[in-house]
Design a protein around this motif. Structure first.
Motif, PDB file in Angstrom:
ATOM      1  N   THR A   1     -96.691 -76.148   7.864  1.00 14.33           N
ATOM      2  CA  THR A   1     -98.112 -76.509   7.896  1.00 14.33           C
ATOM      3  C   THR A   1     -98.499 -77.387   6.712  1.00 14.33           C
ATOM      4  O   THR A   1     -99.579 -77.972   6.711  1.00 14.33           O
ATOM      5  CB  THR A   1     -99.000 -75.240   7.896  1.00 14.33           C
ATOM      6  OG1 THR A   1     -98.716 -74.466   6.734  1.00 14.33           O
ATOM      7  CG2 THR A   1     -98.780 -74.425   9.160  1.00 14.33           C
ATOM      8  N   GLY A   2     -97.649 -77.465   5.691  1.00 17.50           N
ATOM      9  CA  GLY A   2     -97.923 -78.320   4.539  1.00 17.50           C
ATOM     10  C   GLY A   2     -98.767 -77.673   3.474  1.00 17.50           C
ATOM     11  O   GLY A   2     -99.279 -78.349   2.589  1.00 17.50           O
ATOM     12  N   THR A   3     -98.915 -76.356   3.498  1.00 18.42           N
ATOM     13  CA  THR A   3     -99.744 -75.659   2.512  1.00 18.42           C
ATOM     14  C   THR A   3     -98.916 -74.920   1.467  1.00 18.42           C
ATOM     15  O   THR A   3     -99.453 -74.109   0.710  1.00 18.42           O
ATOM     16  CB  THR A   3    -100.666 -74.652   3.220  1.00 18.42           C
ATOM     17  OG1 THR A   3     -99.864 -73.711   3.929  1.00 18.42           O
ATOM     18  CG2 THR A   3    -101.611 -75.356   4.175  1.00 18.42           C
ATOM     19  N   ALA A   4     -97.619 -75.194   1.394  1.00 23.65           N
ATOM     20  CA  ALA A   4     -96.735 -74.464   0.483  1.00 23.65           C
ATOM     21  C   ALA A   4     -96.785 -75.061  -0.915  1.00 23.65           C
ATOM     22  O   ALA A   4     -96.797 -76.268  -1.096  1.00 23.65           O
ATOM     23  CB  ALA A   4     -95.308 -74.503   1.008  1.00 23.65           C
ATOM     24  N   ASP A   5     -96.818 -74.172  -1.920  1.00 24.82           N
ATOM     25  CA  ASP A   5     -96.678 -74.639  -3.301  1.00 24.82           C
ATOM     26  C   ASP A   5     -95.181 -74.770  -3.614  1.00 24.82           C
ATOM     27  O   ASP A   5     -94.349 -74.614  -2.723  1.00 24.82           O
ATOM     28  CB  ASP A   5     -97.383 -73.693  -4.268  1.00 24.82           C
ATOM     29  CG  ASP A   5     -96.857 -72.265  -4.206  1.00 24.82           C
ATOM     30  OD1 ASP A   5     -95.945 -72.006  -3.386  1.00 24.82           O
ATOM     31  OD2 ASP A   5     -97.328 -71.421  -4.966  1.00 24.82           O
ATOM     32  N   ALA A   6     -94.824 -75.023  -4.845  1.00 28.95           N
ATOM     33  CA  ALA A   6     -93.430 -75.311  -5.190  1.00 28.95           C
ATOM     34  C   ALA A   6     -92.509 -74.118  -4.914  1.00 28.95           C
ATOM     35  O   ALA A   6     -91.442 -74.267  -4.315  1.00 28.95           O
ATOM     36  CB  ALA A   6     -93.333 -75.717  -6.657  1.00 28.95           C
ATOM     37  N   GLY A   7     -92.898 -72.928  -5.343  1.00 33.49           N
ATOM     38  CA  GLY A   7     -92.064 -71.745  -5.129  1.00 33.49           C
ATOM     39  C   GLY A   7     -91.934 -71.386  -3.668  1.00 33.49           C
ATOM     40  O   GLY A   7     -90.852 -71.033  -3.184  1.00 33.49           O
ATOM     41  N   THR A   8     -93.035 -71.464  -2.945  1.00 33.03           N
ATOM     42  CA  THR A   8     -93.013 -71.161  -1.518  1.00 33.03           C
ATOM     43  C   THR A   8     -92.189 -72.198  -0.767  1.00 33.03           C
ATOM     44  O   THR A   8     -91.503 -71.884   0.199  1.00 33.03           O
ATOM     45  CB  THR A   8     -94.451 -71.115  -0.961  1.00 33.03           C
ATOM     46  OG1 THR A   8     -95.215 -70.208  -1.746  1.00 33.03           O
ATOM     47  CG2 THR A   8     -94.475 -70.670   0.476  1.00 33.03           C
ATOM     48  N   PHE A   9     -92.248 -73.458  -1.222  1.00 32.67           N
ATOM     49  CA  PHE A   9     -91.471 -74.508  -0.585  1.00 32.67           C
ATOM     50  C   PHE A   9     -89.970 -74.232  -0.714  1.00 32.67           C
ATOM     51  O   PHE A   9     -89.219 -74.353   0.255  1.00 32.67           O
ATOM     52  CB  PHE A   9     -91.816 -75.875  -1.203  1.00 32.67           C
ATOM     53  CG  PHE A   9     -91.074 -77.016  -0.577  1.00 32.67           C
ATOM     54  CD1 PHE A   9     -91.483 -77.526   0.644  1.00 32.67           C
ATOM     55  CD2 PHE A   9     -89.978 -77.574  -1.204  1.00 32.67           C
ATOM     56  CE1 PHE A   9     -90.797 -78.575   1.232  1.00 32.67           C
ATOM     57  CE2 PHE A   9     -89.287 -78.617  -0.634  1.00 32.67           C
ATOM     58  CZ  PHE A   9     -89.698 -79.122   0.594  1.00 32.67           C
ATOM     59  N   VAL A  10     -89.541 -73.826  -1.914  1.00 34.34           N
ATOM     60  CA  VAL A  10     -88.125 -73.509  -2.129  1.00 34.34           C
ATOM     61  C   VAL A  10     -87.716 -72.320  -1.270  1.00 34.34           C
ATOM     62  O   VAL A  10     -86.668 -72.337  -0.606  1.00 34.34           O
ATOM     63  CB  VAL A  10     -87.848 -73.244  -3.628  1.00 34.34           C
ATOM     64  CG1 VAL A  10     -86.449 -72.688  -3.836  1.00 34.34           C
ATOM     65  CG2 VAL A  10     -88.051 -74.507  -4.434  1.00 34.34           C
ATOM     66  N   TRP A  11     -88.526 -71.282  -1.275  1.00 30.64           N
ATOM     67  CA  TRP A  11     -88.230 -70.092  -0.472  1.00 30.64           C
ATOM     68  C   TRP A  11     -88.231 -70.441   1.015  1.00 30.64           C
ATOM     69  O   TRP A  11     -87.399 -69.934   1.781  1.00 30.64           O
ATOM     70  CB  TRP A  11     -89.224 -68.998  -0.798  1.00 30.64           C
ATOM     71  CG  TRP A  11     -88.941 -67.681  -0.136  1.00 30.64           C
ATOM     72  CD1 TRP A  11     -89.773 -67.002   0.678  1.00 30.64           C
ATOM     73  CD2 TRP A  11     -87.757 -66.883  -0.225  1.00 30.64           C
ATOM     74  NE1 TRP A  11     -89.187 -65.839   1.100  1.00 30.64           N
ATOM     75  CE2 TRP A  11     -87.936 -65.738   0.556  1.00 30.64           C
ATOM     76  CE3 TRP A  11     -86.558 -67.032  -0.894  1.00 30.64           C
ATOM     77  CZ2 TRP A  11     -86.976 -64.755   0.702  1.00 30.64           C
ATOM     78  CZ3 TRP A  11     -85.588 -66.045  -0.747  1.00 30.64           C
ATOM     79  CH2 TRP A  11     -85.809 -64.928   0.037  1.00 30.64           C
ATOM     80  N   GLY A  12     -89.119 -71.310   1.452  1.00 26.04           N
ATOM     81  CA  GLY A  12     -89.141 -71.751   2.851  1.00 26.04           C
ATOM     82  C   GLY A  12     -87.895 -72.529   3.223  1.00 26.04           C
ATOM     83  O   GLY A  12     -87.354 -72.380   4.324  1.00 26.04           O
ATOM     84  N   MET A  13     -87.408 -73.375   2.305  1.00 24.12           N
ATOM     85  CA  MET A  13     -86.178 -74.122   2.570  1.00 24.12           C
ATOM     86  C   MET A  13     -84.977 -73.182   2.658  1.00 24.12           C
ATOM     87  O   MET A  13     -84.095 -73.363   3.503  1.00 24.12           O
ATOM     88  CB  MET A  13     -85.938 -75.174   1.477  1.00 24.12           C
ATOM     89  CG  MET A  13     -86.856 -76.347   1.555  1.00 24.12           C
ATOM     90  SD  MET A  13     -86.510 -77.210   3.097  1.00 24.12           S
ATOM     91  CE  MET A  13     -88.041 -78.037   3.343  1.00 24.12           C
ATOM     92  N   ILE A  14     -84.958 -72.172   1.794  1.00 24.04           N
ATOM     93  CA  ILE A  14     -83.876 -71.180   1.856  1.00 24.04           C
ATOM     94  C   ILE A  14     -83.934 -70.442   3.199  1.00 24.04           C
ATOM     95  O   ILE A  14     -82.912 -70.206   3.839  1.00 24.04           O
ATOM     96  CB  ILE A  14     -83.968 -70.200   0.669  1.00 24.04           C
ATOM     97  CG1 ILE A  14     -83.632 -70.915  -0.625  1.00 24.04           C
ATOM     98  CG2 ILE A  14     -83.060 -68.986   0.872  1.00 24.04           C
ATOM     99  CD1 ILE A  14     -83.896 -70.095  -1.873  1.00 24.04           C
TER     100      ILE A  14
END
Length: 120
Positions: free
Chosen positions: A41-54
């Motif tokens: 959705t494009g609402t991820a901050d930096a930490g959430t983005f990394v965790w989402g990629m994992i």
């Protein structure tokens, strides 16, 4: 005789091993589910983005390992079974009935007892 039986058994065991790893990766992907949604959705901050990629990598890994396990299992089930790949006959228990091994590694025995169907 040993190499054919061992190869067939190893194929099935590898499939189960891959499915175990795939299930573990799926647990990681499920834990990162909310982060994956936020990345999309494009609402991820930096930490959430990394965790989402994992989480997305774990989801992809689990799908690939499951498919490879299915392919190994399919190949195992479609291989021609012969007397050499069935394993040795089971030891005689004195019942004077032949104990023919089941297809596969020859270690399994049927769990059937011949009981009377009558009301005695």
């Amino acid at each position: 005789m040993g190499t054919t039986t061992r190869t067939a058994t190893d194929g099935q065991q590898r499939a189960f091993f891959l499915w175990t790893i795939a299930g573990t990766s799926l647990i990681v992907a499920a834990a990162a589910g909310a982060a994956i949604v936020e990345v999309f959705t494009g609402t991820a901050d930096a930490g959430t983005f990394v965790w989402g990629m994992i989480g997305m990598a774990a989801l992809l890994e689990s799908m690939v390992l499951f498919a490879v396990g299915l392919r190994l299992r399919h190949r195992y089930l479609n291989q021609v079974q012969s007397y050499d790949s069935r394993g040795d006959y089971l030891p005689d228990d004195g019942s004077r009935r032949p104990k023919i091994p089941l297809l596969g590694d020859g270690q399994a025995t049927p769990n059937i007892t011949n009981q009377s169907l009558g009301g005695n």
